[in-house]
Design a protein around this motif. Sequence first.
Motif, PDB file in Angstrom:
ATOM      1  N   TRP A 219       0.893  -1.208  -0.095  1.00  0.00           N
ATOM      2  CA  TRP A 219      -0.012   0.161   0.149  1.00  0.00           C
ATOM      3  C   TRP A 219       0.913   1.229   0.029  1.00  0.00           C
ATOM      4  O   TRP A 219       0.437   2.241  -0.754  1.00  0.00           O
ATOM      5  N   VAL A 220       1.957   1.215   0.679  1.00  0.00           N
ATOM      6  CA  VAL A 220       2.789   2.313   0.933  1.00  0.00           C
ATOM      7  C   VAL A 220       3.434   2.618  -0.763  1.00  0.00           C
ATOM      8  O   VAL A 220       3.596   3.694  -1.058  1.00  0.00           O
ATOM      9  N   HIS A 355      10.846  -6.689  25.822  1.00  0.00           N
ATOM     10  CA  HIS A 355      10.047  -5.778  25.523  1.00  0.00           C
ATOM     11  C   HIS A 355       9.077  -6.237  24.250  1.00  0.00           C
ATOM     12  O   HIS A 355       9.527  -6.630  23.311  1.00  0.00           O
ATOM     13  N   HIS A 356       7.899  -6.177  24.784  1.00  0.00           N
ATOM     14  CA  HIS A 356       6.800  -6.569  23.683  1.00  0.00           C
ATOM     15  C   HIS A 356       6.504  -5.310  22.925  1.00  0.00           C
ATOM     16  O   HIS A 356       6.088  -4.138  23.304  1.00  0.00           O
ATOM     17  N   GLY A 357       6.709  -5.360  21.423  1.00  0.00           N
ATOM     18  CA  GLY A 357       6.486  -4.141  20.726  1.00  0.00           C
ATOM     19  C   GLY A 357       5.191  -3.501  20.645  1.00  0.00           C
ATOM     20  O   GLY A 357       4.059  -4.084  20.834  1.00  0.00           O
ATOM     21  N   LEU A 358       5.394  -2.031  20.730  1.00  0.00           N
ATOM     22  CA  LEU A 358       3.739  -1.438  20.612  1.00  0.00           C
ATOM     23  C   LEU A 358       3.185  -1.159  19.049  1.00  0.00           C
ATOM     24  O   LEU A 358       2.231  -0.387  18.858  1.00  0.00           O
ATOM     25  N   GLY A 359       3.933  -1.861  17.942  1.00  0.00           N
ATOM     26  CA  GLY A 359       3.726  -1.612  16.802  1.00  0.00           C
ATOM     27  C   GLY A 359       4.580  -0.804  16.101  1.00  0.00           C
ATOM     28  O   GLY A 359       5.675  -0.661  16.787  1.00  0.00           O
ATOM     29  N   VAL A 360       4.617  -0.728  14.895  1.00  0.00           N
ATOM     30  CA  VAL A 360       5.290   0.408  14.008  1.00  0.00           C
ATOM     31  C   VAL A 360       4.509   1.355  13.394  1.00  0.00           C
ATOM     32  O   VAL A 360       3.275   1.328  12.994  1.00  0.00           O
ATOM     33  N   VAL A 361       5.026   2.825  13.419  1.00  0.00           N
ATOM     34  CA  VAL A 361       4.212   3.861  12.810  1.00  0.00           C
ATOM     35  C   VAL A 361       5.213   4.482  11.972  1.00  0.00           C
ATOM     36  O   VAL A 361       6.475   4.830  12.464  1.00  0.00           O
ATOM     37  N   ALA A 362       4.872   5.152  10.833  1.00  0.00           N
ATOM     38  CA  ALA A 362       5.850   5.690   9.915  1.00  0.00           C
ATOM     39  C   ALA A 362       4.994   6.762   9.455  1.00  0.00           C
ATOM     40  O   ALA A 362       3.891   6.851   8.929  1.00  0.00           O
ATOM     41  N   THR A 363       5.826   7.968   9.221  1.00  0.00           N
ATOM     42  CA  THR A 363       5.278   8.978   8.462  1.00  0.00           C
ATOM     43  C   THR A 363       5.593   9.181   7.105  1.00  0.00           C
ATOM     44  O   THR A 363       6.585   8.584   6.819  1.00  0.00           O
ATOM     45  N   LEU A 364       4.810   9.388   6.089  1.00  0.00           N
ATOM     46  CA  LEU A 364       4.970   9.349   4.742  1.00  0.00           C
ATOM     47  C   LEU A 364       5.041  10.735   4.106  1.00  0.00           C
ATOM     48  O   LEU A 364       4.488  10.721   2.763  1.00  0.00           O
ATOM     49  N   LEU A 366       3.367  15.188   5.250  1.00  0.00           N
ATOM     50  CA  LEU A 366       2.521  15.954   5.909  1.00  0.00           C
ATOM     51  C   LEU A 366       0.939  15.364   5.642  1.00  0.00           C
ATOM     52  O   LEU A 366       0.785  15.214   4.575  1.00  0.00           O
ATOM     53  N   GLY A 367       0.434  14.564   6.681  1.00  0.00           N
ATOM     54  CA  GLY A 367      -1.051  14.441   6.711  1.00  0.00           C
ATOM     55  C   GLY A 367      -1.132  12.815   6.191  1.00  0.00           C
ATOM     56  O   GLY A 367      -2.133  12.193   6.119  1.00  0.00           O
ATOM     57  N   ARG A 368       0.073  12.122   6.013  1.00  0.00           N
ATOM     58  CA  ARG A 368       0.144  10.667   5.495  1.00  0.00           C
ATOM     59  C   ARG A 368       0.912   9.883   6.507  1.00  0.00           C
ATOM     60  O   ARG A 368       2.128  10.271   6.884  1.00  0.00           O
ATOM     61  N   GLY A 369       0.376   8.831   6.748  1.00  0.00           N
ATOM     62  CA  GLY A 369       1.236   7.767   7.547  1.00  0.00           C
ATOM     63  C   GLY A 369       0.581   6.448   7.440  1.00  0.00           C
ATOM     64  O   GLY A 369      -0.451   6.019   7.111  1.00  0.00           O
ATOM     65  N   ILE A 370       1.285   5.446   8.260  1.00  0.00           N
ATOM     66  CA  ILE A 370       0.726   4.138   8.339  1.00  0.00           C
ATOM     67  C   ILE A 370       1.070   3.618   9.662  1.00  0.00           C
ATOM     68  O   ILE A 370       2.534   3.758  10.185  1.00  0.00           O
ATOM     69  N   LYS A 379      -4.037   3.716   8.081  1.00  0.00           N
ATOM     70  CA  LYS A 379      -3.527   4.301   7.005  1.00  0.00           C
ATOM     71  C   LYS A 379      -3.997   5.849   7.011  1.00  0.00           C
ATOM     72  O   LYS A 379      -5.047   6.029   7.570  1.00  0.00           O
ATOM     73  N   GLY A 380      -2.988   6.745   6.499  1.00  0.00           N
ATOM     74  CA  GLY A 380      -3.466   7.851   6.086  1.00  0.00           C
ATOM     75  C   GLY A 380      -3.377   8.814   7.365  1.00  0.00           C
ATOM     76  O   GLY A 380      -2.394   8.926   8.168  1.00  0.00           O
ATOM     77  N   PHE A 381      -4.382   9.868   7.271  1.00  0.00           N
ATOM     78  CA  PHE A 381      -4.302  10.718   8.278  1.00  0.00           C
ATOM     79  C   PHE A 381      -4.303  10.489  10.009  1.00  0.00           C
ATOM     80  O   PHE A 381      -3.500  11.051  10.504  1.00  0.00           O
ATOM     81  N   PRO A 382      -5.239   9.508  10.293  1.00  0.00           N
ATOM     82  CA  PRO A 382      -5.196   8.838  11.437  1.00  0.00           C
ATOM     83  C   PRO A 382      -3.823   8.451  11.943  1.00  0.00           C
ATOM     84  O   PRO A 382      -3.291   8.636  13.104  1.00  0.00           O
ATOM     85  N   ALA A 383      -3.066   7.582  11.052  1.00  0.00           N
ATOM     86  CA  ALA A 383      -1.564   7.088  11.390  1.00  0.00           C
ATOM     87  C   ALA A 383      -0.744   8.170  11.457  1.00  0.00           C
ATOM     88  O   ALA A 383       0.248   7.984  12.340  1.00  0.00           O
ATOM     89  N   TRP A 384      -0.790   9.210  10.806  1.00  0.00           N
ATOM     90  CA  TRP A 384       0.165  10.418  10.684  1.00  0.00           C
ATOM     91  C   TRP A 384       0.012  11.259  12.154  1.00  0.00           C
ATOM     92  O   TRP A 384       1.191  11.367  12.667  1.00  0.00           O
TER      93      TRP A 384
END
Length: 449
Positions: A219-220, A355-364, A366-370, A379-384
Amino acid sequence: MREILIVGGGYAGFYAAWGLEKKLRRGEARVTVVDPRPYMTYQPFLPEVVAGSVEARHAAVSLRRHLHRTRLIAGTVTGIRHQDRTVTVRPDSGPDYELSYDVLVVTAGAVTRTFAIPGLGEEAFGLKHVEEAVAIRDRLLTSFDRAATLPRGPERRRLLTVTFVGGGFSGVEGFGELLSLATALLRHYPELSAEELRFHLVEARGRILPEVGDGPGAWVVRSLRRRGAQVHLNTQLVSAEHGHIVLSNSEEFDSGLLVWTAGNAANPIVHNHTDLPVDERGLLTVRADLRVGTQDAPLEDVWAAGDDAAVPDLAAGRPGAHTVPNAQHAVRQGRLLAKNILATLRGRAVKDYVHHGLGVVATLGLGRGIFQYRRLVIKGFPAWLMHRGYHVLAVPTWERKVRVFAVWATAVLYGRDVVSLASVQRPREAFVAGGNPRRGERSADVPVR
């Protein structure tokens, strides 16, 4: 007092020293940190520094401002001899000298991994330090200024072409943020059009962002391509001489900006200049409690964490797994280092790192992320928003949190600054160009009042 020597002031080293300062009793031990830089870089903010969404100084945490009881040495450790309990320090000025220690903590971090590719050393920027992020941003802004004065043609096309090599988190986030900045700049440059921008992301594997699943990674790629970027998978950089990019898929083009983010390598200090045990990758062999050595034979009074340590990942649930080199692990390992060192000083039991991971998050951009946590994908704005929220909470000290948040709030009203300060990399240029007349002479171009 016992001497605790910390090699490296990055995530793990800073948090270890910070934790020791808070808990050590007066006269119990003295902490020394050796690092060539006077600050810790909060690397997750570097892509936003590239885009101008975070001020460069706000991504750097001053060691002296926050480590009040720690001795700080501006220099580089060039050798470690645990047999003698000494390290060799190369200061910023003056001859090398030796430091003795009772307890050694190695948190030197990794270095950018490079290959013998023609032109790479002369043309490419890395993306591990604040200075590099600032230089990348200034190069793009300067290229826009120059391109706007040129007619359409090869030179203008070169200036508006950007190439990133490496599809991990650092590369994809930096690429997405710089693409977002370039797209936003177009409204300030009516001479240029979106069709003239050429953004290339080159990845040797068949996918990007290996930390997320296949579906989110695909998707990215689709998202970047919809924004006009060209993503080259299963492709390697063959040559970059004089800015002429040659790829293994036979594509060639000229690029005004080349950024290399193709992974990390073991720190040469650890790999080549120490008598401590290392694995086949050149990383320090570390137990789950962060002591250097094997499970059956730990080294006394030697600890390690962060990117230059092969820390067992007990949360993975499979033998032989090691924690990945990221900020999430380095910060938590640094905190545990402080607790375990204190425990050994006071005759108490140490704890293993789990340590159990909290997940992964990335910015793509302004206003975009996953974001991904197990099967949950946002995906998108909420992830950003999640990316920004997590990192403004994770950056150390309230002073830095407030400064970063203030810049973000200002950008909502007025947008990002679009001024290039590339000239600060050559601060004497204007002075020298002014003629610098000798005593008693007057420069013909400088008015006298």
